[in-house]
Design a protein around this motif. Structure first.
Motif, PDB file in Angstrom:
ATOM      1  N   PHE A 137      43.940  14.860  64.056  1.00  0.00           N
ATOM      2  CA  PHE A 137      44.580  16.097  64.505  1.00  0.00           C
ATOM      3  C   PHE A 137      44.893  16.071  65.994  1.00  0.00           C
ATOM      4  CE2 PHE A 137      40.338  16.839  65.891  1.00  0.00           C
ATOM      5  CZ  PHE A 137      40.332  17.901  66.782  1.00  0.00           C
ATOM      6  N   LEU A 138      44.212  15.198  66.730  1.00  0.00           N
ATOM      7  CA  LEU A 138      44.460  15.092  68.165  1.00  0.00           C
ATOM      8  C   LEU A 138      45.752  14.338  68.469  1.00  0.00           C
ATOM      9  CD1 LEU A 138      40.820  14.098  69.176  1.00  0.00           C
ATOM     10  CD2 LEU A 138      41.901  16.320  69.597  1.00  0.00           C
ATOM     11  N   GLU A 139      46.303  13.672  67.469  1.00  0.00           N
ATOM     12  CA  GLU A 139      47.423  12.758  67.680  1.00  0.00           C
ATOM     13  C   GLU A 139      48.722  13.257  67.052  1.00  0.00           C
ATOM     14  OE1 GLU A 139      44.463   8.837  67.514  1.00  0.00           O
ATOM     15  OE2 GLU A 139      45.554   9.495  65.734  1.00  0.00           O
ATOM     16  N   LYS A 140      48.786  14.541  66.760  1.00  0.00           N
ATOM     17  CA  LYS A 140      49.967  15.025  66.048  1.00  0.00           C
ATOM     18  C   LYS A 140      50.280  16.465  66.426  1.00  0.00           C
ATOM     19  CE  LYS A 140      47.827  14.403  62.082  1.00  0.00           C
ATOM     20  NZ  LYS A 140      47.456  14.398  60.639  1.00  0.00           N
ATOM     21  N   ASP A 141      51.531  16.835  66.197  1.00  0.00           N
ATOM     22  CA  ASP A 141      51.962  18.227  66.277  1.00  0.00           C
ATOM     23  C   ASP A 141      52.090  18.774  64.866  1.00  0.00           C
ATOM     24  OD1 ASP A 141      52.501  18.980  69.104  1.00  0.00           O
ATOM     25  OD2 ASP A 141      53.821  17.232  69.036  1.00  0.00           O
ATOM     26  N   GLY A 142      51.902  20.079  64.734  1.00  0.00           N
ATOM     27  CA  GLY A 142      52.040  20.693  63.421  1.00  0.00           C
ATOM     28  C   GLY A 142      51.410  22.059  63.389  1.00  0.00           C
ATOM     29  N   THR A 143      51.043  22.492  62.181  1.00  0.00           N
ATOM     30  CA  THR A 143      50.365  23.772  61.988  1.00  0.00           C
ATOM     31  C   THR A 143      49.318  23.634  60.891  1.00  0.00           C
ATOM     32  OG1 THR A 143      52.053  24.517  60.390  1.00  0.00           O
ATOM     33  CG2 THR A 143      52.343  25.186  62.696  1.00  0.00           C
ATOM     34  N   PHE A 144      48.246  24.403  61.012  1.00  0.00           N
ATOM     35  CA  PHE A 144      47.272  24.611  59.943  1.00  0.00           C
ATOM     36  C   PHE A 144      47.325  26.085  59.549  1.00  0.00           C
ATOM     37  CE2 PHE A 144      44.320  21.202  61.986  1.00  0.00           C
ATOM     38  CZ  PHE A 144      44.986  20.182  61.317  1.00  0.00           C
ATOM     39  N   THR A 145      47.020  26.380  58.295  1.00  0.00           N
ATOM     40  CA  THR A 145      46.883  27.770  57.851  1.00  0.00           C
ATOM     41  C   THR A 145      45.444  27.969  57.396  1.00  0.00           C
ATOM     42  OG1 THR A 145      49.184  27.767  57.107  1.00  0.00           O
ATOM     43  CG2 THR A 145      47.780  29.568  56.341  1.00  0.00           C
ATOM     44  N   ASN A 146      44.740  28.883  58.049  1.00  0.00           N
ATOM     45  CA  ASN A 146      43.308  29.021  57.781  1.00  0.00           C
ATOM     46  C   ASN A 146      43.050  29.988  56.618  1.00  0.00           C
ATOM     47  OD1 ASN A 146      43.666  31.579  58.861  1.00  0.00           O
ATOM     48  ND2 ASN A 146      42.053  31.391  60.392  1.00  0.00           N
ATOM     49  N   ALA A 147      41.771  30.311  56.422  1.00  0.00           N
ATOM     50  CA  ALA A 147      41.371  31.131  55.280  1.00  0.00           C
ATOM     51  C   ALA A 147      41.916  32.551  55.334  1.00  0.00           C
ATOM     52  CB  ALA A 147      39.846  31.169  55.175  1.00  0.00           C
ATOM     53  N   GLU A 148      42.292  33.020  56.521  1.00  0.00           N
ATOM     54  CA  GLU A 148      42.830  34.376  56.650  1.00  0.00           C
ATOM     55  C   GLU A 148      44.363  34.369  56.676  1.00  0.00           C
ATOM     56  OE1 GLU A 148      41.708  36.104  60.438  1.00  0.00           O
ATOM     57  OE2 GLU A 148      42.158  34.253  61.494  1.00  0.00           O
ATOM     58  N   ARG A 149      44.958  33.256  56.210  1.00  0.00           N
ATOM     59  CA  ARG A 149      46.424  33.087  56.166  1.00  0.00           C
ATOM     60  C   ARG A 149      47.026  32.935  57.567  1.00  0.00           C
ATOM     61  NH1 ARG A 149      47.993  37.634  55.399  1.00  0.00           N
ATOM     62  NH2 ARG A 149      45.991  38.696  55.179  1.00  0.00           N
ATOM     63  N   ARG A 150      46.234  32.614  58.545  1.00  0.00           N
ATOM     64  CA  ARG A 150      46.714  32.496  59.924  1.00  0.00           C
ATOM     65  C   ARG A 150      47.336  31.121  60.150  1.00  0.00           C
ATOM     66  NH1 ARG A 150      45.911  35.574  63.959  1.00  0.00           N
ATOM     67  NH2 ARG A 150      44.072  36.578  63.035  1.00  0.00           N
ATOM     68  N   ILE A 151      48.575  31.124  60.605  1.00  0.00           N
ATOM     69  CA  ILE A 151      49.285  29.886  60.907  1.00  0.00           C
ATOM     70  C   ILE A 151      49.080  29.584  62.386  1.00  0.00           C
ATOM     71  CG2 ILE A 151      51.513  28.696  60.824  1.00  0.00           C
ATOM     72  CD1 ILE A 151      52.367  31.022  58.834  1.00  0.00           C
ATOM     73  N   ASN A 152      48.364  28.512  62.656  1.00  0.00           N
ATOM     74  CA  ASN A 152      47.976  28.135  64.016  1.00  0.00           C
ATOM     75  C   ASN A 152      48.615  26.807  64.390  1.00  0.00           C
ATOM     76  OD1 ASN A 152      46.330  29.711  65.766  1.00  0.00           O
ATOM     77  ND2 ASN A 152      44.598  29.510  64.358  1.00  0.00           N
ATOM     78  N   ARG A 153      49.039  26.682  65.639  1.00  0.00           N
ATOM     79  CA  ARG A 153      49.617  25.437  66.105  1.00  0.00           C
ATOM     80  C   ARG A 153      48.558  24.353  66.278  1.00  0.00           C
ATOM     81  NH1 ARG A 153      53.897  23.864  68.868  1.00  0.00           N
ATOM     82  NH2 ARG A 153      52.853  21.903  68.342  1.00  0.00           N
ATOM     83  N   VAL A 154      48.931  23.155  65.885  1.00  0.00           N
ATOM     84  CA  VAL A 154      48.196  21.939  66.192  1.00  0.00           C
ATOM     85  C   VAL A 154      49.064  21.175  67.182  1.00  0.00           C
ATOM     86  CG1 VAL A 154      47.223  19.804  65.258  1.00  0.00           C
ATOM     87  CG2 VAL A 154      47.216  21.895  63.873  1.00  0.00           C
ATOM     88  N   ARG A 155      48.497  20.793  68.318  1.00  0.00           N
ATOM     89  CA  ARG A 155      49.295  20.164  69.371  1.00  0.00           C
ATOM     90  C   ARG A 155      48.755  18.771  69.706  1.00  0.00           C
ATOM     91  NH1 ARG A 155      48.907  25.616  70.649  1.00  0.00           N
ATOM     92  NH2 ARG A 155      50.914  26.687  70.941  1.00  0.00           N
ATOM     93  N   LYS A 156      49.651  17.847  69.839  1.00  0.00           N
ATOM     94  CA  LYS A 156      49.283  16.462  70.146  1.00  0.00           C
ATOM     95  C   LYS A 156      48.728  16.372  71.559  1.00  0.00           C
ATOM     96  CE  LYS A 156      52.373  13.093  70.786  1.00  0.00           C
ATOM     97  NZ  LYS A 156      53.370  12.045  70.486  1.00  0.00           N
TER      98      LYS A 156
END
Length: 959
Positions: free
Chosen positions: A698-717
């Motif tokens: 996850f440290l090496e990529k951009d994207g999004t995760f969606t958690n248990a509360e339906r929250r769309i959070n950014r993942v940043r490289k």
């Protein structure tokens, strides 16, 4: 790219709607009533010196640096503990205040090491900052006399000095640098809720102590990092900072462990990660963390990580490292060969709940557009697929109803089949804080989990049901509510189908659903069931949080529907403090489901048989999509054994260790001709792989995760992929090798495609996420700010649907040969199959899976604590060491599944949920007997795994 700085306002924000106007240093300021003078000053840009205050905790008032003068009031009150008042006139800087503050700082520094230039906190030390802020230039008291700094004083042993505690693998505790501000103790109490730290002694003898004067590793400390984050000096310091130095820039990203989805600042020096610091603006974690997210990231640079693609002809051959071009061309050719030889349906794919939404979307797109079938599934199949079915049927959506902030407004909580302190620790801390404020708790679980009783919290009711009787117990709770007239008739008439409620009410009121009858099935005392039902129905805002102990049963979907019935019957839907909340196990389980990872659903939970939905994707992708559902993971394995399923692309999942009935999984994989594994390490599934494609963290990529509360959070490289590509790029390159014209240059373009095709994501884009921080789907024109709480003015399906939930006993029965029931779960320090956490220092807390067994059952079998035992079921057997404990009831045993040497899933059966095929991990009839060591199966498996991991030109690739 500098370090991201966060303002510390000194005290928490007030929630009052009433406003107060006052004057601070000649500036008129308006703030909510109840705000401290310190916070009001900071909001106006006026920083009052402080050492014991921080806005993560309640005010304390011990350091005496934050004194102010108030016109018309005698003395110099502490600004952190003094609330604002209308018309108040405050001065933060007078000669009197300067003199007092400087004197206080002199006292601190007179008993503090003067090693600032070599101190790990140099440049990040609040004590150093405050010395500068108050203008300290000299220490009149000198440095001689009684002190906590020197090991020897005037040639003799200094009894006030204590050595540095380096027992914890992640941080050090240096008592010589402690100023006894109590921030660490308060963080452990108020933020984490563990109460592992205390201040021992009085006056000059006061010092911080872990437990009863223990070292940190042996104490009750759970290594969440709250104390380290709170410490204003170098007393508590990350070992990584001591080794590397202070970070020079930071990037906000999202944790890749559990479904809470905590936001962190990845603090860096160049491309080296110095530390992960929880981000206060993270709306899921609000600045808190657990040991995994805070410290267990070392796997990303572990020596066992595979960085080059590898192929082999047979699984008995050694691996051969090849170029990316050769590996992808070989994989594409193999899949084309298999489909030509065995038919289009002979191959499929598995998406990852650890990868991003964008990566998951591409894998299911590859299967549907490249393979030309719907043979795609995900690990959510084996955990929360009943959630999708049950909540979809009753409410109309396949996800939880609340945000995590909602727990702060709840009055009564039911936890059923979940162990938050181990599985979702940051949420557990927020829940425990609410319980300490007076909320009531009901725990429904076969084990006496920590939430039943721990420091300053105690469940009002613990229902230790027999594994497999969830439906009976939840329906019995409803029986009490209906027969005693405790249901919310107004809510039901307005929001639900009344005729369906009447039918359901008549059903649950039947005598065989009474607590007295259900006690015979479940073992739960009838009065406990009645008391829990009455409390939930009458105690105010009622919320339900559940986990895999609900879903991983043959009646998992039925239990989810029973929970939904209970919430609707009591009117606990559609506002803060209530709701039905599945606690997702992995970081992107919710997202993998949202992205269309099931064989019967396209993105957005739309069935493949729906012509209009297929038309959207067919026009965009330029392909024809089958209207027939594809194969689920168990079906793929069955078809492989039968000879009709020959190839599979597995991204970021280890089905050999995580799926039930290990022998059946291995037989299915062994029967395939092309198994492609894309992962960080040679996992257990890779033992049967023909192609290995190295994955990215996850440290090496951009994207999004969606958690248990339906929250769309950014993942940043934050660093360059060590394997050369992010996972989405690998999938795209494979698609190109198969002849597909994909030309994404950034994951933001993939999200744009998701938003264009999926109504619940319609307004989601990277630009919008940058602006909002995060959003909870649905996020569209109807809900442009997202949807923190679902079903506010009505259910998504229109009227809430009550559904009969008849208890049907599992086919897995105990008997003379297998008299005990095995249930499984997780532990705090480890994660899922352990591929990541086993490659970190977290192993010091859990280096092996243990079998929990009640003292009575152990004594009957001659089993001693720590001795080796054989665990045997109808499916297989394994050995592990016993842990004798009363956390489990007589007749029930429990273990975790984090270590492949144990392979707990060789024990579990192939029984599954009637609606979704979710495996029944939580009920397995077993026998336990003394053993001398590993079983023959374990010996054979270990040898096969060792042979499988050989790499040409290298001695051996360790697992």
């Amino acid at each position: 790219m500098p370090l991201i700085s966060e303002i510390d306002f000194g005290t928490p924000a007030s929630r009052s709607e009433k406003m107060v106007t006052l004057t601070i240093d000649g500036n008129e300021i308006t703030v909510p009533e109840g705000t401290s003078i310190m916070r009001a000053s900071m909001e106006a840009g006026i920083e009052v010196p402080k050492l014991c205050a921080t806005d993560m905790m309640d005010s304390f008032g011990s350091c005496r640096l934050c004194l102010v003068e108030i016109q018309g009031r005698a003395g110099m009150p502490a600004s952190c503990t003094t609330p604002v008042a209308p018309g108040m006139n405050v001065s933060t800087q007078t000669q009197r205040l300067k003199d007092v503050r400087r004197g206080v700082m002199e006292l601190y520094i007179s008993d503090h090491p003067l090693d600032c230039l070599t101190c790990a906190a140099n440049g990040d030390c609040e004590l150093q900052d405050m010395a500068g802020a108050v203008g300290l230039r000299d220490v009149r008291y000198g440095y001689e006399g009684a002190n906590h700094v020197k090991a020897r004083d005037n040639g003799g042993i200094n009894l006030n000095w204590a050595p540095k505690d380096e027992s914890n693998p992640y941080f050090t505790f240096d008592p010589a640098k402690c100023i006894v501000c109590s921030r660490c103790v308060r963080a452990c109490e108020e933020v984490q809720g563990t109460f592992a730290l205390t201040i021992e002694g009085r006056g000059f003898d006061s010092r911080v102590s872990a437990g009863m004067h223990e070292n940190f590793l042996e104490s009750e400390c759970v290594s969440c990092g709250a104390c380290v984050q709170a410490c204003p000096t170098a007393t508590l310091t990350e070992k990584s900072v001591i080794e590397i130095g202070q970070p020079e820039h930071s990037v906000v990203t999202t944790c890749a462990y559990c479904g809470v989805g905590c936001s962190f600042k990845a603090e860096m020096r160049g491309e080296e990660l110095v530390r992960m610091v929880p981000w206060k603006d993270g709306q899921a974690n609000r600045g808190h963390s657990c040991v995994k997210g805070r410290f267990a990231y070392g796997y990303s640079t572990h020596k066992e990580r595979i960085l080059n693609p590898m192929i082999r002809e047979k699984i008995t051959d050694p691996w051969r490292e090849v170029s990316w071009e050769e590996a992808l061309a070989h994989t594409a050719a193999e899949f084309r060969r298999l489909q030509y030889q065995y038919g289009r349906e002979s191959v499929g794919g598995i998406t990852s709940s650890r990868c991003t939404n964008e990566e998951t979307y591409l894998v299911q797109k590859l299967v549907r557009a490249g393979f030309g079938n719907n043979n795609v599934d995900t690990c959510a199949r084996v955990c929360h697929s009943p959630t999708g079915y049950g909540l979809g049927a009753t409410f109309g959506t396949s996800a939880g109803t609340q945000n995590f902030d909602s727990v702060e407004h709840t009055d009564v909580v039911i936890i059923i089949g979940a162990n938050p302190t181990d599985g979702h620790p940051v949420f557990a801390s927020r829940l425990k804080k609410r319980l300490r404020q007076g909320a009531k708790l009901i725990v429904v679980d076969p084990r006496r989990i920590d939430m039943v009783s721990s420091p300053h919290i105690k469940a009002s009711h613990h229902l230790p049901l027999r594994p497999g009787t969830n439906v009976a117990v939840v329906t019995s709770l409803a029986h009490v509510i209906v027969t005693e007239g405790l249901y919310d008739e107004k809510f039901i008439r307005e929001r639900c189908d009344w005729s369906e409620f009447e039918d359901w009410a008549a059903f649950v009121a039947e005598p065989h659903h009474s607590p007295e009858e259900v006690e015979k099935l479940s073992g739960v005392p009838a009065e406990e069931i009645r008391g829990a039902a009455r409390l939930f129905a009458t105690g105010g805002n009622g919320s339900i949080y559940y986990g895999l102990g609900v879903t991983e049963h043959s009646q998992g979907s039925t239990t989810v529907m029973a929970i939904a019935n209970l919430a609707m019957a009591t009117g606990n839907i559609g506002r803060p403090g209530v709701g039905v909340n599945p606690l997702r196990g992995q970081n992107n389980v919710q997202g993998s489901c949202d992205m269309g990872s099931f064989p019967h659903e396209l993105p957005g939970y739309r069935h493949v048989s729906d012509d209009a939905t297929r038309d959207i994707f067919e026009k965009l992708w330029g392909v024809t999509i089958s209207n027939e559902p594809g194969l689920r993971i168990p079906n793929m394995l069955d078809a492989a054994v039968d000879g009709s399923f020959k190839g599979i692309y597995i991204q970021g999942e280890d089905i050999l260790q995580s799926d039930p009935d290990t022998k059946h999984v291995s037989a299915g994989l062994a029967a395939m001709e092309c198994v492609v594994v894309q992962d960080l390490f040679l996992n257990e599934t890779a033992n049967y792989a023909h192609v290995f494609l190295p994955g990215s963290t996850f440290l090496e990529k951009d994207g999004t995760f969606t958690n248990a509360e339906r929250r769309i959070n950014r993942v940043r490289k934050v660093m360059t992929p060590r394997n050369g590509y992010a996972d989405w790029e690998v999938t795209q390159n494979l698609a190109k090798a198969m002849g597909l014209d994909w030309n994404y240059t950034h994951p933001s373009q993939i999200m744009d495609e998701i938003a264009a095709t999926t109504p619940s994501f319609a307004m989601v884009s990277y630009d919008y996420l940058e602006k909002m921080g995060s959003v909870q789907w649905p996020c569209n024109e109807k809900a442009p700010l997202g949807s923190p709480i679902m079903h506010v003015n009505g259910f998504v399906r229109g009227k809430g649907k009550f559904i009969r939930t008849e208890y049907v006993a599992t086919d897995e029965k105990t008997g003379p040969r297998f008299p005990l029931l095995l249930t499984t779960g997780r532990i705090l320090s480890q994660y899922n199959v352990g591929a990541q956490t086993r490659r970190t220092d977290n192993v010091v807390w859990h280096e092996e899976d243990r079998l929990e067994i009640h003292p009575n059952d152990a004594e009957m079998r001659g089993v001693h604590d720590g001795s080796w035992v054989k665990l045997m079921s109808r499916s297989g057997d394994t050995t592990l060491r016993a842990l004798i404990t009363e956390r489990v009831a007589p007749g029930v045993v429990y273990t975790t599944f984090h270590h492949p040497t144990t392979q707990a899933n060789v024990i579990t059966t192939d029984f599954s949920d009637w609606a979704t095929n979710c495996p029944e991990y939580k009920v397995t009839a077993v026998q336990v007997s003394p053993s001398n060591g590993p079983s023959q199966w374990q010996v054979d498996y270990d040898e096969q795994a060792r042979q499988s991991r050989r790499i040409t030109g290298k001695m051996e690739a360790a697992e």
